[in-house]
Motif scaffolding. Structure first.
Motif, PDB file in Angstrom:
ATOM      1  N   LYS A   1       0.554  14.005  -0.925  1.00  0.00           N
ATOM      2  CA  LYS A   1      -0.590  12.844  -1.163  1.00  0.00           C
ATOM      3  C   LYS A   1      -1.929  13.587  -1.149  1.00  0.00           C
ATOM      4  CE  LYS A   1      -2.389   9.012   1.397  1.00  0.00           C
ATOM      5  NZ  LYS A   1      -2.525   8.217  -0.070  1.00  0.00           N
ATOM      6  N   ASP A   2      -2.659  13.107  -2.164  1.00  0.00           N
ATOM      7  CA  ASP A   2      -3.913  13.558  -2.679  1.00  0.00           C
ATOM      8  C   ASP A   2      -3.771  15.104  -2.569  1.00  0.00           C
ATOM      9  OD1 ASP A   2      -4.655  10.935  -2.665  1.00  0.00           O
ATOM     10  OD2 ASP A   2      -4.668  10.601  -0.660  1.00  0.00           O
TER      11      ASP A   2
ATOM     12  N   GLU B   1       2.405   1.900  -3.371  1.00  0.00           N
ATOM     13  CA  GLU B   1       1.334   2.026  -4.675  1.00  0.00           C
ATOM     14  C   GLU B   1       0.676   3.461  -4.140  1.00  0.00           C
ATOM     15  OE1 GLU B   1      -1.470  -0.843  -4.839  1.00  0.00           O
ATOM     16  OE2 GLU B   1       0.045  -2.161  -5.455  1.00  0.00           O
ATOM     17  N   ASN B   2       0.524   3.797  -3.029  1.00  0.00           N
ATOM     18  CA  ASN B   2      -0.419   5.048  -2.470  1.00  0.00           C
ATOM     19  C   ASN B   2       0.305   6.179  -1.905  1.00  0.00           C
ATOM     20  OD1 ASN B   2      -2.893   3.861  -3.643  1.00  0.00           O
ATOM     21  ND2 ASN B   2      -2.674   2.280  -2.021  1.00  0.00           N
ATOM     22  N   TRP B   3       1.725   6.046  -1.479  1.00  0.00           N
ATOM     23  CA  TRP B   3       2.346   6.843  -0.611  1.00  0.00           C
ATOM     24  C   TRP B   3       3.618   7.086  -1.510  1.00  0.00           C
ATOM     25  CZ3 TRP B   3       1.247   9.222   4.146  1.00  0.00           C
ATOM     26  CH2 TRP B   3       0.015   8.788   4.864  1.00  0.00           C
TER      27      TRP B   3
ATOM     28  N   ASP C   1       0.852  -1.275  -0.038  1.00  0.00           N
ATOM     29  CA  ASP C   1      -0.153  -0.004   0.024  1.00  0.00           C
ATOM     30  C   ASP C   1       0.861   1.147  -0.134  1.00  0.00           C
ATOM     31  OD1 ASP C   1      -2.848   1.440   0.355  1.00  0.00           O
ATOM     32  OD2 ASP C   1      -1.572   1.914   2.104  1.00  0.00           O
TER      33      ASP C   1
END
Length: 321
Positions: free
Chosen positions: A204-205, A33-35, A30
Motif C-alpha cells: 500500500k502506497d 478502493e484504497n486497500w 474505502d
C-alpha cells in the motif's frame, strides 16, 4: 520492513444490520478502493466450525505433509547456502480443493472422511459469505443486486476452490519467501488464516503492510476480475507471505472466481458514470473485455509479475483478433 502506522480496515458485519450500516459500508468502500483488502468479524461462519477446520488442517499437515516438506526444505536451504538463487521458490506446503463446478474433495488422498465432511461444510459457508459480499459490493457500487454474481456465472456457474497451505518455520528468511508477491487473478478471495502466526503482507502506497491475525476473522481481498468489472474503482493489490524463523502459519484461502467461459468486462453503468464525472467527456472503459479462461492462461505464466501488462496483453489480443 512492514508498516505498522496505518489502521487496517476491519468490518464488524453485525453493524450491517444496524443503524451503523452506512458507516460500515463506507469502510468497505474505502477498503476496496484504497486497500484491496479488509477483514471481517461476526461474518456468520460459526467459531466451532472454524476451530474444527483449523484443528483438522494442522493435524493433516503434521501427519501427511510435514515429512515431504522437510525434504523440500533441506534441498532448498542447501542450494541457497551454496549460492543458488532460490527467490523463485515458495516456502509453502499446499493442496487444492475444488468445489465448483465439480468437487474433487472425494478424490483427494490422505483426507479422512471427517475432514472431507468438515471441509465441504466450511466451503458451503464460505461460498454463501462470498455471495453476500458480492451483493454488498453491488450496493456500494450502485449496481443492481446480483450483478456481480451473474457476471461471474458463465454457462456453468462460478469457479470456486480452496487452497490449503502451511508456511512452516524457515531458519533462513533472508533466502526465500513464503509466497512471492502477486495479485490474485480471480474474483473475490476469502481467507481463514492463523491467528497466532503472522506473515501475510499487502503493498500500500509503496510500503508493505501487515495483515493482522485476528481470531475467527475472515480476510477478504479483491482479485483482478473485480478490478476489471469495476473499471478500476476497486483494486487488486500485490501481496506476499514472509517466512519466519518460528511458527507454522496456516492459510485456508477460498477463491470465488468467474466460470471458465464467463466474459469479463467493465460494468456499463460504471463506465457511464466515469464518463459523466470526466469533465473532458468520454473517458470510457479503460479495461479490456475477455474470456476468463484466456486471462488465466496468461496469468499462470506471469503470476509473479505486475498485473498491468496482463491487462494490456488482453487488450492487444482483442485488437489483433
Amino acid at each position: 520492513m512492514a508498516s505498522t502506522t496505518v489502521s487496517f480496515p476491519v468490518i464488524n458485519m453485525e453493524k450491517l444490520e444496524s443503524e451503523e450500516k452506512a458507516a460500515a459500508m463506507e469502510v468497505i468502500r474505502d477498503a476496496c478502493e484504497n486497500w484491496g483488502f479488509f477483514e471481517l468479524l461476526n461474518h456468520g461462519i460459526s467459531h466451532e466450525l472454524m476451530d474444527e477446520v483449523e484443528r483438522l488442517t494442522k493435524a493433516h499437515y503434521t501427519d501427511c505433509r510435514e515429512h515431504k516438506f522437510q525434504e523440500f526444505a533441506a534441498r532448498t536451504l542447501e542450494a541457497g547456502e551454496k549460492g543458488a538463487d532460490v527467490k523463485d521458490v515458495d516456502w509453502e506446503s499446499t493442496f487444492f480443493v475444488r468445489h465448483r463446478p465439480v468437487s474433487n474433495v472425494a478424490d483427494l488422498p490422505d483426507l479422512d472422511d471427517h475432514y472431507r465432511r468438515v471441509m465441504k461444510e466450511f466451503a458451503s459457508e464460505v461460498e454463501k459469505l462470498a455471495e453476500r459480499l458480492l451483493d454488498l459490493l453491488c450496493e456500494n457500487l450502485g449496481l443492481e443486486k446480483g450483478y456481480l454474481k451473474q457476471a461471474f456465472a458463465g454457462s456453468n456457474g462460478p469457479t470456486f476452490g480452496t487452497k490449503v497451505s502451511a508456511y512452516p518455520p524457515c531458519p533462513r528468511p533472508d533466502l526465500v519467501d513464503g509466497l512471492r508477491a502477486h495479485t490474485d487473478a480471480g474474483g473475490i478471495i476469502l481467507l481463514f488464516q492463523d491467528d497466532q502466526v503472522s506473515g501475510l503482507q499487502l503493498l500500500k502506497d509503496g510500503e508493505w503492510v501487515d495483515v493482522p491475525p485476528m481470531r475467527h476473522a475472515v480476510v477478504v481481498n479483491i482479485g483482478d476480475q473485480l478490478e476489471v468489472i469495476t473499471n478500476g474503482r476497486y483494486k487488486s493489490v500485490m501481496h506476499r507471505v514472509r517466512t519466519r524463523p518460528d511458527g507454522n502459519r496456516m492459510s485456508i484461502a477460498s477463491f470465488y472466481n468467474p466460470g471458465a467461459d464467463a466474459v469479463i468486462f467493465p460494468a456499463p453503468t460504471l463506465v457511464a458514470g466515469e464518463e459523466e464525472r470526466n469533465e473532458s467527456g468520454g473517458a470510457g472503459a479503460t479495461y479490456p473485455r475477455f474470456v476468463f479462461e484466456d486471462y488465466m492462461n496468461l496469468y499462470v505464466r506471469h503470476k509473479f509479475e505486475a498485473k498491468e501488462p496482463r491487462f494490456e496483453a488482453m487488450k492487444s489480443a482483442i485488437a489483433t483478433a
